[in-house]
Design a protein around this motif. Structure first.
Motif, PDB file in Angstrom:
ATOM      1  N   ALA A 519      20.559  45.730  42.050  1.00 46.78           N
ATOM      2  CA  ALA A 519      19.300  46.462  41.881  1.00 46.78           C
ATOM      3  C   ALA A 519      18.107  45.537  42.104  1.00 46.78           C
ATOM      4  CB  ALA A 519      19.241  47.085  40.483  1.00 46.78           C
ATOM      5  N   PHE A 520      18.207  44.291  41.614  1.00 43.22           N
ATOM      6  CA  PHE A 520      17.098  43.359  41.784  1.00 43.22           C
ATOM      7  C   PHE A 520      16.877  43.033  43.256  1.00 43.22           C
ATOM      8  CE2 PHE A 520      15.699  39.013  42.481  1.00 43.22           C
ATOM      9  CZ  PHE A 520      14.497  39.002  41.800  1.00 43.22           C
ATOM     10  N   VAL A 521      17.959  42.751  43.990  1.00 39.91           N
ATOM     11  CA  VAL A 521      17.826  42.404  45.407  1.00 39.91           C
ATOM     12  C   VAL A 521      17.176  43.550  46.175  1.00 39.91           C
ATOM     13  CG1 VAL A 521      19.103  41.889  47.522  1.00 39.91           C
ATOM     14  CG2 VAL A 521      19.749  40.775  45.382  1.00 39.91           C
ATOM     15  N   VAL A 522      17.627  44.773  45.930  1.00 39.54           N
ATOM     16  CA  VAL A 522      17.052  45.938  46.621  1.00 39.54           C
ATOM     17  C   VAL A 522      15.579  46.096  46.258  1.00 39.54           C
ATOM     18  CG1 VAL A 522      17.144  48.446  46.836  1.00 39.54           C
ATOM     19  CG2 VAL A 522      19.271  47.111  46.796  1.00 39.54           C
ATOM     20  N   LEU A 523      15.263  45.997  44.949  1.00 41.06           N
ATOM     21  CA  LEU A 523      13.877  46.144  44.512  1.00 41.06           C
ATOM     22  C   LEU A 523      12.998  45.030  45.061  1.00 41.06           C
ATOM     23  CD1 LEU A 523      11.867  47.698  42.714  1.00 41.06           C
ATOM     24  CD2 LEU A 523      12.517  46.189  40.830  1.00 41.06           C
ATOM     25  N   PHE A 524      13.474  43.791  44.993  1.00 44.61           N
ATOM     26  CA  PHE A 524      12.709  42.641  45.482  1.00 44.61           C
ATOM     27  C   PHE A 524      12.374  42.795  46.956  1.00 44.61           C
ATOM     28  CE2 PHE A 524      12.557  38.520  47.560  1.00 44.61           C
ATOM     29  CZ  PHE A 524      11.697  37.793  46.754  1.00 44.61           C
ATOM     30  N   GLU A 525      13.377  43.111  47.757  1.00 42.14           N
ATOM     31  CA  GLU A 525      13.167  43.186  49.196  1.00 42.14           C
ATOM     32  C   GLU A 525      12.259  44.356  49.570  1.00 42.14           C
ATOM     33  OE1 GLU A 525      16.926  43.094  51.118  1.00 42.14           O
ATOM     34  OE2 GLU A 525      17.335  41.016  50.552  1.00 42.14           O
ATOM     35  N   HIS A 526      12.416  45.494  48.885  1.00 42.83           N
ATOM     36  CA  HIS A 526      11.553  46.634  49.208  1.00 42.83           C
ATOM     37  C   HIS A 526      10.104  46.361  48.815  1.00 42.83           C
ATOM     38  CE1 HIS A 526      15.270  48.795  49.950  1.00 42.83           C
ATOM     39  NE2 HIS A 526      14.567  49.831  50.379  1.00 42.83           N
ATOM     40  N   VAL A 527       9.907  45.765  47.649  1.00 40.31           N
ATOM     41  CA  VAL A 527       8.541  45.463  47.215  1.00 40.31           C
ATOM     42  C   VAL A 527       7.882  44.464  48.149  1.00 40.31           C
ATOM     43  CG1 VAL A 527       7.181  44.376  45.384  1.00 40.31           C
ATOM     44  CG2 VAL A 527       8.948  46.028  44.787  1.00 40.31           C
ATOM     45  N   VAL A 528       8.604  43.413  48.505  1.00 43.48           N
ATOM     46  CA  VAL A 528       8.036  42.387  49.384  1.00 43.48           C
ATOM     47  C   VAL A 528       7.769  42.947  50.771  1.00 43.48           C
ATOM     48  CG1 VAL A 528       8.456  40.166  50.473  1.00 43.48           C
ATOM     49  CG2 VAL A 528       9.084  40.502  48.097  1.00 43.48           C
ATOM     50  N   VAL A 529       8.686  43.743  51.303  1.00 40.39           N
ATOM     51  CA  VAL A 529       8.482  44.336  52.627  1.00 40.39           C
ATOM     52  C   VAL A 529       7.256  45.244  52.623  1.00 40.39           C
ATOM     53  CG1 VAL A 529       9.439  45.998  54.263  1.00 40.39           C
ATOM     54  CG2 VAL A 529      10.865  44.150  53.407  1.00 40.39           C
ATOM     55  N   ILE A 530       7.053  45.997  51.541  1.00 34.28           N
ATOM     56  CA  ILE A 530       5.866  46.856  51.444  1.00 34.28           C
ATOM     57  C   ILE A 530       4.596  46.010  51.468  1.00 34.28           C
ATOM     58  CG2 ILE A 530       4.590  48.388  49.880  1.00 34.28           C
ATOM     59  CD1 ILE A 530       7.287  49.564  49.033  1.00 34.28           C
ATOM     60  N   PHE A 531       4.595  44.916  50.691  1.00 36.33           N
ATOM     61  CA  PHE A 531       3.434  44.034  50.686  1.00 36.33           C
ATOM     62  C   PHE A 531       3.215  43.397  52.051  1.00 36.33           C
ATOM     63  CE2 PHE A 531       3.726  44.057  45.986  1.00 36.33           C
ATOM     64  CZ  PHE A 531       2.380  44.226  45.696  1.00 36.33           C
ATOM     65  N   LYS A 532       4.300  43.024  52.740  1.00 34.98           N
ATOM     66  CA  LYS A 532       4.174  42.443  54.069  1.00 34.98           C
ATOM     67  C   LYS A 532       3.566  43.450  55.051  1.00 34.98           C
ATOM     68  CE  LYS A 532       7.631  40.029  55.732  1.00 34.98           C
ATOM     69  NZ  LYS A 532       7.062  38.696  56.023  1.00 34.98           N
ATOM     70  N   CYS A 533       4.005  44.700  54.975  1.00 38.29           N
ATOM     71  CA  CYS A 533       3.459  45.735  55.863  1.00 38.29           C
ATOM     72  C   CYS A 533       1.983  45.989  55.568  1.00 38.29           C
ATOM     73  CB  CYS A 533       4.263  47.023  55.712  1.00 38.29           C
ATOM     74  SG  CYS A 533       5.963  46.921  56.309  1.00 38.29           S
ATOM     75  N   ILE A 534       1.626  46.005  54.284  1.00 40.90           N
ATOM     76  CA  ILE A 534       0.226  46.212  53.921  1.00 40.90           C
ATOM     77  C   ILE A 534      -0.625  45.052  54.439  1.00 40.90           C
ATOM     78  CG2 ILE A 534      -1.390  46.313  51.973  1.00 40.90           C
ATOM     79  CD1 ILE A 534       0.769  47.815  50.413  1.00 40.90           C
ATOM     80  N   ALA A 535      -0.115  43.816  54.287  1.00 41.16           N
ATOM     81  CA  ALA A 535      -0.854  42.645  54.767  1.00 41.16           C
ATOM     82  C   ALA A 535      -1.022  42.682  56.281  1.00 41.16           C
ATOM     83  CB  ALA A 535      -0.137  41.368  54.338  1.00 41.16           C
ATOM     84  N   ALA A 536       0.049  43.075  57.002  1.00 39.70           N
ATOM     85  CA  ALA A 536      -0.028  43.143  58.462  1.00 39.70           C
ATOM     86  C   ALA A 536      -1.013  44.221  58.915  1.00 39.70           C
ATOM     87  CB  ALA A 536       1.357  43.418  59.036  1.00 39.70           C
ATOM     88  N   TRP A 537      -1.075  45.334  58.170  1.00 34.72           N
ATOM     89  CA  TRP A 537      -2.016  46.411  58.521  1.00 34.72           C
ATOM     90  C   TRP A 537      -3.447  46.052  58.145  1.00 34.72           C
ATOM     91  CZ3 TRP A 537      -4.828  49.066  54.737  1.00 34.72           C
ATOM     92  CH2 TRP A 537      -5.629  50.111  55.204  1.00 34.72           C
ATOM     93  N   PHE A 538      -3.601  45.357  57.033  1.00 33.29           N
ATOM     94  CA  PHE A 538      -4.932  45.095  56.491  1.00 33.29           C
ATOM     95  C   PHE A 538      -5.688  44.059  57.322  1.00 33.29           C
ATOM     96  CE2 PHE A 538      -7.931  43.133  53.490  1.00 33.29           C
ATOM     97  CZ  PHE A 538      -8.574  44.276  53.014  1.00 33.29           C
ATOM     98  N   VAL A 539      -4.968  43.105  57.921  1.00 35.87           N
ATOM     99  CA  VAL A 539      -5.611  42.021  58.682  1.00 35.87           C
ATOM    100  C   VAL A 539      -5.529  42.338  60.173  1.00 35.87           C
ATOM    101  CG1 VAL A 539      -5.639  39.554  59.150  1.00 35.87           C
ATOM    102  CG2 VAL A 539      -4.929  40.379  56.890  1.00 35.87           C
ATOM    103  N   PRO A 540      -6.648  42.653  60.833  1.00 34.86           N
ATOM    104  CA  PRO A 540      -6.613  42.934  62.275  1.00 34.86           C
ATOM    105  C   PRO A 540      -6.203  41.699  63.068  1.00 34.86           C
ATOM    106  CG  PRO A 540      -8.682  43.659  61.263  1.00 34.86           C
ATOM    107  CD  PRO A 540      -7.987  42.809  60.266  1.00 34.86           C
ATOM    108  N   ASP A 541      -5.558  41.936  64.217  1.00 37.02           N
ATOM    109  CA  ASP A 541      -5.104  40.821  65.045  1.00 37.02           C
ATOM    110  C   ASP A 541      -6.257  40.066  65.692  1.00 37.02           C
ATOM    111  OD1 ASP A 541      -2.571  41.489  64.378  1.00 37.02           O
ATOM    112  OD2 ASP A 541      -2.036  42.395  66.300  1.00 37.02           O
TER     113      ASP A 541
END
Length: 563
Positions: A519-541
């Motif tokens: 459960a921790f591995v699934v939760l950790f990876e999903h939370v981090v991936v969500i934050f990574k996607c938000i960071a990639a969207w939030f910062v223009p290239d």
């Protein structure tokens, strides 16, 4: 001042003298070094946090005050030992296996994405200033071809399924060979631990497993140096068989290097101590030597030792050998020049001096990129086991960028200037490393570390249970091994697992902890991936200023074409 000098040198001289390709390397290296500062600071804070709680951890107190008798860790020469004997190890392991490392691992996974997004913005600013934003390599090759021959024809793309299949098979065989070398290192550590435990030095005999792990790390470093040359030769030959080009070579070379560097670490992180069996049913090599177990303080200690030794050796020795090697070659050439005519030397002083410098080729810049990308891998993928990795990388890069500049300016011939507007396939490689960092750190915390068992222990079983089952010893140990240091004979001992003392079946504790780990591995990876996607969207290239300038340039060109 160092970072100011880095950017100043990059902006003013690199693009003018070496061309955009070399300039982008220094621009990337400088930006990477600057963004390592917050990661290094946070890593030190996590380490200091663990240092503050060095003694106060309730878990460490229970280890230090335990009366549990543990089973021998090797055959014949090892004796039973008290769990409290690992009190010092338990405290030290808390420095890199604590609650702070979980947050730090999440930060580093998101940091990798933020670094790439900010790098794209940083690169776009300078690429726009250098007027190569819309540069295309294929168009430049076609223009050069037309200038040389107006009737030339473009080089057609070709693809062969037979050649691609052959390359895929050969790559697979090469990876099998590299993984086989990792297994050889495992056998070396097992045999070395046995031989060291039989030695005459008491300290080495008492710490045979730890010394064997460190020797294995040193041998791993030597293997890496040898395999780097083999990997380069194989990747080059594979490009001749299949698809050629810098992109294809880079992918193959990095793949080989990644498995060479990380196969041993992956074994230590996820397999060490989990496939060695139990008392009465140990897994043995050739039916003789027991597979190695984790360090008494936990499996993460072995990973920490491997990471520390490899990073220190790789970064320090590589810089020393690289600088000394170039200086030695130049010194040899200086001796050869002693017999030349002085008049000729005066006439062509600069030309001769530059010609006598070390030769350069495609691999000159490629090797620099490969070295830094591999360091980026070490800094992000297993950072949960080594929070000080960003600090070591930062210290190394402060010297690396200056040593690389000295080497290119005064020790090597000038690289042929080439245009480009990106660092090429390395961007995709860095993105892949960012994804691997999420997966690896989640698995290291959830599977390798003791974070989850301690969490379950604290909130489910309370202070009255120790989480380890007693195992009756009948046939797996020699009588001499069942004597404590005080001379007391024991009839049973404990080992680190979750089994009952009747039929050695797994207990409910094991399945509960396994479920929490998953459960921790699934939760950790999903939370981090969500934050990574938000960071990639939030910062223009690209910055808005660059986009607006490009829009104005396009408008001016259209007006000129329409007039």
């Amino acid at each position: 001042l160092v970072f100011k000098a880095i950017n100043s040198v990059t902006r003013r001289y690199a693009s003018y003298y070496f061309g955009e390709k070399v300039a982008l390397y220094y621009l990337w290296l400088g930006w990477y070094t600057i963004l390592l500062v917050p990661a290094a600071i946070l890593g030190v804070i996590v380490f200091l946090y663990a240092l503050v709680h060095f003694v106060s951890s309730y878990y460490r107190k229970e280890v230090c005050e335990s009366d549990t008798v543990m089973c021998p860790r090797c055959d014949k020469w090892c004796q039973v030992w008290q769990l409290r004997d690992t009190c010092t190890y338990a405290k030290v392991s808390h420095l890199f296996d604590n609650e702070g490392t979980v947050a730090f691992a999440m930060f580093m996974a998101v940091w990798a994405t933020i670094f790439l997004e900010l790098w794209k913005r940083h690169k776009a600013t300078f690429v726009s200033k250098w007027k190569v934003f819309d540069w295309c390599e294929e168009e430049e090759e076609l223009i050069l071809g037309v200038l040389n021959d107006p009737d030339c024809h473009p080089k057609e793309f070709r693809h062969s399924y037979l050649r691609s299949t052959l390359v895929l098979v050969l790559v697979t065989l090469m990876l099998v060979l590299i993984i086989g070398l990792t297994q050889a290192l495992v056998v070396f550590r097992v045999v070395a631990a046995v031989l060291l435990s039989e030695g005459t030095w008491e300290f080495v005999r008492d710490h045979a497993n730890t010394v064997a792990v460190m020797l294995g790390a040193v041998l791993h470093y030597i293997t890496m140096q040898f395999m780097t040359r083999v990997n380069k030769a194989v990747a080059f030959k594979l490009c001749e068989i299949g698809e050629s080009g810098e992109r294809s070579f880079t992918v193959k070379m990095f793949t080989f290097q990644f498995f060479t560097l990380f196969s041993s670490l992956i074994y230590v992180a996820f397999f060490l101590g989990r496939i060695n069996g139990r008392p009465g049913s140990y897994v043995r090599i050739s039916g003789k030597w027991r597979l190695e177990e984790c360090h008494p303080s936990g499996c993460l200690t072995d990973l920490f030792i491997q990471m520390a030794v490899i990073m220190l050796l790789k970064q320090t020795l590589n810089n020393i050998f690289e600088k000394c090697g170039h200086c030695y070659k130049n010194a040899c050439r200086e001796e050869e020049k002693m017999g030349r005519d002085p008049c000729d030397i005066c006439k062509l002083r600069d030309w001769l001096r530059n010609y006598d410098l070390n030769d350069v080729n495609f691999f000159s810049l490629f090797n620099e990129f490969l070295e830094m990308v591999v360091q980026f891998s070490f800094t992000t993928i297993f950072v949960a086991a080594f929070p000080l990795a960003p600090l070591l990388a930062l210290i190394n890069n402060i010297f690396e960028i200056r040593l690389d500049a000295i080497k290119m300016v005064s020790l090597e011939r000038r690289l042929v200037p080439k245009k480009t507007n990106d660092i090429g396939i390395w961007t995709k490689v860095l993105e892949a490393i960012g994804v691997l960092a999420v997966i690896a750190n989640g698995l290291v915390i959830g599977v390798s570390s003791d974070f989850i068992p301690r969490l379950v222990y604290r909130y489910h079983y309370g202070p009255c249970a120790n989480g380890e089952a007693d195992v009756h010893v009948r046939k797996d140990f020699f009588p001499s091994q069942l004597i404590t240091e005080s001379g007391f004979n024991v009839t049973q001992c404990s080992y680190k697992d979750y089994r009952n003392d009747v039929d050695y079946s797994l207990t409910s504790q094991f399945w509960l902890i396994m479920a929490v780990r998953f459960a921790f591995v699934v939760l950790f990876e999903h939370v981090v991936v969500i934050f990574k996607c938000i960071a990639a969207w939030f910062v223009p290239d690209s910055p808005m200023l660059v986009k607006n300038d490009r829009l104005k340039d396009k408008l001016c060109r259209l007006k000129e074409e329409l007039q």
